[in-house]
Design an enzyme around this catalytic site. Sequence first.
Site, PDB file in Angstrom:
ATOM      1  N   SER A   1       0.845  -1.191   0.000  1.00  0.00           N
ATOM      2  CA  SER A   1       0.000   0.000   0.000  1.00  0.00           C
ATOM      3  C   SER A   1       0.877   1.236   0.000  1.00  0.00           C
ATOM      4  O   SER A   1       1.969   1.243   0.585  1.00  0.00           O
ATOM      5  CB  SER A   1      -0.901   0.029   1.231  1.00  0.00           C
ATOM      6  OG  SER A   1      -1.517   1.294   1.389  1.00  0.00           O
TER       7      SER A   1
ATOM      8  N   TYR B   1      -3.211  -0.233   9.599  1.00  0.00           N
ATOM      9  CA  TYR B   1      -3.087  -0.634   8.191  1.00  0.00           C
ATOM     10  C   TYR B   1      -1.674  -0.372   7.677  1.00  0.00           C
ATOM     11  O   TYR B   1      -1.041  -1.239   7.056  1.00  0.00           O
ATOM     12  CB  TYR B   1      -4.110   0.137   7.367  1.00  0.00           C
ATOM     13  CG  TYR B   1      -4.130  -0.224   5.902  1.00  0.00           C
ATOM     14  CD1 TYR B   1      -4.662  -1.434   5.469  1.00  0.00           C
ATOM     15  CD2 TYR B   1      -3.636   0.656   4.943  1.00  0.00           C
ATOM     16  CE1 TYR B   1      -4.693  -1.768   4.120  1.00  0.00           C
ATOM     17  CE2 TYR B   1      -3.663   0.343   3.591  1.00  0.00           C
ATOM     18  CZ  TYR B   1      -4.196  -0.870   3.187  1.00  0.00           C
ATOM     19  OH  TYR B   1      -4.222  -1.200   1.850  1.00  0.00           O
TER      20      TYR B   1
END
Length: 246
Positions: free
Chosen positions: A141, A155
């Site tokens: 990501s 995350y």
Amino acid sequence: MTELAGKVAFVTGGSRGIGAAVAARLARDGADVAITYRAAADRAQAVVAEVEALGRRGLAIAADSADPTAITTAVRQTVDELGRLDILVNNAGIFPYGPIEQVGLAELDHALAVHVRGVFLASQAAIPHLGPGGRIISIGSCFAERVPYAGVSLYAMTKSALLGLTRGLARDLGPRGITATVVHPGSTDTEMNPADGEGADHERTFIALGQYAAAADVAATVSHLAGPGGRYITGTAIAVDGGFAA
């Protein structure tokens, strides 16, 4: 294109979004493709139908990446049914969001199970089947490189772990001719983060190109890494983020 002709790929979380786009692109480039899915059996079968319409073999396996037995069994089933394994794409993911002080132990453990333990175990299970030219590609990501707003600590942490694993895999597997890489997508138009969703305009302000990626943009980079063009790329991350981390 048939650069991946004769290859077999295994894509976790391949029933929708980036995973589905990756499965379709690898099939278009010549690979047979197995995917895992957690709940959406109908959508997984639709991806398999797309793979088969391209003249490749497809396989959908129900397997939650948070379940260590399920993910390792899925790797073994892929080899048993498709005959070999050349490309592992660790794509399955979730998006925990919220203030760090509100993150409970169960949410922490689940994110680590999907993004870190599941990737480690899938890679571990795949390695005995990968020969020279084998590929391990993990979907990270853009938040692993830059965190411009609050609420994504969990995350970002779990996705950042993939680069450490990938660097280690590159050293462990390089002598065997196997590469390991991470692809860091930025804001990508999927169900998880639609380009017309709440907050999308705010996210665009962080993107140099000012627009969301299509899932196919990420899939194109994955396919490049999986094919001959990726033979000398290992132990590193490639951003497909429109300049998010610039």
